[in-house]
Design an enzyme around this catalytic site. Structure first.
Site, PDB file in Angstrom:
ATOM      1  N   GLU A 156       0.822  -1.219   0.000  1.00 33.76           N
ATOM      2  CA  GLU A 156       0.000   0.000   0.000  1.00 33.76           C
ATOM      3  C   GLU A 156       0.856   1.269   0.000  1.00 33.76           C
ATOM      4  O   GLU A 156       0.858   2.048   0.949  1.00 33.76           O
ATOM      5  CB  GLU A 156      -0.946   0.013   1.198  1.00 33.76           C
ATOM      6  N   GLU A 313      -6.336  -7.608  -0.253  1.00 37.07           N
ATOM      7  CA  GLU A 313      -6.728  -7.562   1.158  1.00 37.07           C
ATOM      8  C   GLU A 313      -8.171  -7.122   1.284  1.00 37.07           C
ATOM      9  O   GLU A 313      -8.613  -6.203   0.583  1.00 37.07           O
ATOM     10  CB  GLU A 313      -5.928  -6.507   1.927  1.00 37.07           C
TER      11      GLU A 313
END
Ligand code: GLA
Length: 674
Positions: A156, A313
């Protein structure tokens, strides 16, 4: 959709299923149990090593791969593939002790400390060198390992350290600006520095938008956002390149965060750099219709990927970073996961496999909860594994769409800069408001950039495009001119790529194509509404709009703007344009967009009752119709006579029954003529 050249693909058979696996948090005795339970759940892919830098390189340049060697061998023995991460989102303490200058500086000039994750300056040469070095070491050691099927670069990007305001970042920003503008004169012109005596006479005067006493320059801020996204992208590229050199056939990915309020990176620029496009998605607790967010996020990711993508995720239950962290409702884990699949995911993964005992995320849910296998989440996880096995054939199928919605991070950033007409107008809200009725009706949607090839679409929606460059504006209006239907939302087309207002009236670049002209913007106060002709109300925004060829479809019936058009329709070239100069209430907007869509000849994938989501994925041989009951009322849906419901494996001749809160995935063979 982006056209993507052929890239290495993920080689896991069927639908990939798994999550982040962080066994370094546990004694090695648990690993055998992990393997057994992963197999029980049908896990076939885990992401490993994401936060393992301190373990893998306990001191600068001194590697210790014993742990990872054993782990990858163990996974391979159990038939579980690894998405091997570079651990560069969490540099170890030794790195910062050696390179304190690599710690980031915030807007107020405070240098932050290590002790968490992603606390580094994206422009730090020492960080870049260390990140590339550990990525290279991993590439060299594990390129040929039979368990490793994908590289998970970093984690991320920009989640916690989008921007650093230190002097090193300032120098990098200058380099980026030199590349973009070539000369300082061009930069001064683009930024409009004549205003407030901001003229720059030396490149060294250019600084990041550090905290100031009054409003900053919007063009400066906008370029800073672009720079921050590009700076992190260059870090991603640097790591990916060393991995690619070590293993040209392995795909590389990095997990995006396209929704959940994230406006950090311009993922349109990132997607072509990813062999597999991955996204992370989390539910926001106060959102009563998180399923809408999932759908939008999935369609946006699919559009950037140009086809199937990977859900890297999401959560099995509660997160631990919202003020109150709620678990999922009964059946919601399954509905969420299969909704991502319906919207194009070919892999479903969670943060994380085993719920942590210690550390910052000890209260974040996982596939294997603190309570162990005697738990609701575990049972759901095992059942989902069985569902995904039953859906293996869906993998690789795509989504045909006749509607495109324009989504541009540049326009979003520019719209939300300080100093505009109304802070109440938010990009994501606008897009979501327009996306919602299409989603509810079961209409497939792609997301596109303003300058995308639009030839595959009948209808292009522009809910919010405050900033658009000339090429984008010409492309969109040309689409209508050539026969398409174009609908534009208020406050679009107002500024060029440098945030300079397009003069002569609003909505700037789209005036002529829409056949309207406003001379004044009149945003409404929070809670303020105006009645519209034909019923319904307007909120958020109004304009003193005059017709210049268009026809008024709805107008205000009270106040200073009585009789002034709020919605217009115009014949432009061979096509039709619509302008929605306000924010109609949801029911009014839904009936308006239904009318626009039907006129454009776009049909839903299937007629379904309200509350049932219908999404289609298509392969050469079959259509896969996903039906998800979010309303909890159950439903009966018409399907083909030779349909098969894949989750049960049963034939569904002519119709399928959805239990309350249930899901059906129906395979309908494609006819030769289809
Ligand atoms: C992000 C991160 C994960 C984890 C989750 C928790 O998505 O990538 O490491 O922190 O959030 O929701």
């Amino acid at each position: 959709m982006t056209d993507r050249p052929a890239r290495p693909a993920l080689s896991v058979p069927g639908i990939a299923y798994g999550g982040d696996y962080n066994p370094e948090q546990w004694p090695e005795e648990t690993w055998a149990e992990d393997m057994r339970l992963m197999r029980e759940a049908g896990v076939n892919l885990v992401s490993v090593g994401i936060f393992a830098w301190a373990l893998l390189e306990p001191a600068e340049g001194a590697y210790d791969f014993t742990h990872l060697d054993r782990l990858l061998d163990l996974l391979h023995t159990h038939g579980i593939a690894a998405d091997l991460a570079t651990p560069t989102a969490a540099p170890p303490a030794w790195f910062f002790r050696a390179h304190p200058e690599a710690l980031p500086v915030d807007q107020d000039g405070r240098r932050l400390w290590y002790g968490s994750r992603q606390t580094f300056c994206p422009s730090s040469p020492a960080y870049r060198e260390a990140a590339v070095r550990i990525a290279g070491a991993l590439g060299e050691r594990y390129a040929g390992h039979p368990a490793v099927v994908m590289w998970h670069v970093h984690n991320e990007y920009g989640c916690h350290n989008l921007a650093c305001y230190c002097d090193t970042s300032a120098a990098a920003f200058r380099d980026w600006l030199r590349e973009r503008y070539d000369s300082l004169d061009t930069l001064n012109d683009a930024w409009g520095t004549a205003f407030w005596s901001q003229r720059l006479s030396d490149w060294d005067e250019v600084i990041p938008p550090r905290a100031t006493g009054a409003q900053p320059n919007p063009a400066h801020l906008l370029d800073w956002r672009r720079f921050c996204s590009d700076e992190l992208l260059s870090l991603y590229r640097a790591e990916r390149e060393v991995l690619r050199a070590a293993s040209p056939d392995l795909p590389a990915t990095t997990n995006f965060m396209v929704m959940s309020g994230s406006d950090k990176l311009d993922y349109w620029r990132w997607a072509p750099e990813s062999d597999v496009v991955s996204n992370d998605h989390y539910l926001m607790s106060p959102d009563p219709e998180a399923e809408l967010d999932i759908a939008l996020s999935g369609d946006l990711t699919r559009s950037m990927a140009g086809g199937p993508w990977f859900l890297m995720e999401h959560s099995t239950g509660a997160v631990n970073w919202q003020p109150v962290n709620r678990p999922k409702k009964p059946g919601e884990l399954r509905r969420n996961a299969l909704a991502h699949l319906a919207h194009g995911a070919d892999g479903i993964a969670y943060f994380q496999w085993r719920q942590s005992r210690a550390g910052a995320e000890q209260w974040h849910s996982a596939m294997l909860p603190h309570a162990g296998t005697d738990s609701r989440i575990w049972r759901d996880v095992v059942e989902l594994g069985a569902d995904l096995r039953a859906l293996a054939e869906v993998r690789g199928s795509t989504t045909p769409a006749e509607v495109a919605i324009v989504w541009d991070w540049n326009a979003r950033w520019a719209l939300e800069l300080p100093g505009g007409p109304s802070e109440e107008v938010r990009f994501e809200d606008r897009v979501r408001a327009w996306y919602e009725p299409l989603w509810r009706a079961g209409v497939a949607v792609d997301f596109v950039l303003p300058d995308a090839d639009l030839s595959a679409y009948r209808l292009v929606l522009v809910p919010s495009l405050y900033l658009v460059d000339d090429a984008g504006a010409v492309n969109l209006t040309g689409f209508a001119e050539r026969g398409g239907t174009l609908a534009v939302g208020f406050h679009s087309g107002q500024v060029d790529e440098n945030c300079r207002v397009r003069l002569g009236g609003y909505p700037g670049a789209f005036r002529e194509a829409l056949g309207v002209r406003a001379d004044e913007l009149r945003p409404l106060l929070p809670g303020e509404t105006l009645p519209l002709s034909g019923g319904g109300t307007a909120s958020l925004w109004t304009e003193r709009l005059a017709l210049a060829g268009a026809t008024a479809v709805a107008w205000y019936t009270e106040g200073d703007l009585t009789g002034v058009p709020a919605v217009t329709r115009h014949t432009y070239g061979r096509g039709t344009t619509w302008y929605v100069a306000t924010s109609p209430d949801p029911a009014t907007l839904a009936s308006l967009l239904t009318c626009v869509r039907e006129e454009a000849g776009v049909a839903p994938v299937r007629a379904v009752p309200r509350g049932v989501e219908a999404v289609l994925r298509r392969s050469a041989a079959a259509d896969y119709l996903f039906l998800i009951d979010h309303a909890g009322a159950g439903a009966e849906v018409t399907v083909a006579e030779d349909a098969v419901e894949l989750l049960t494996g049963e034939r569904a001749p002519g119709s399928v029954t959805l239990a309350p809160g249930g899901i059906a995935v129906v395979r309908e063979p494609r006819r030769p003529s289809a």
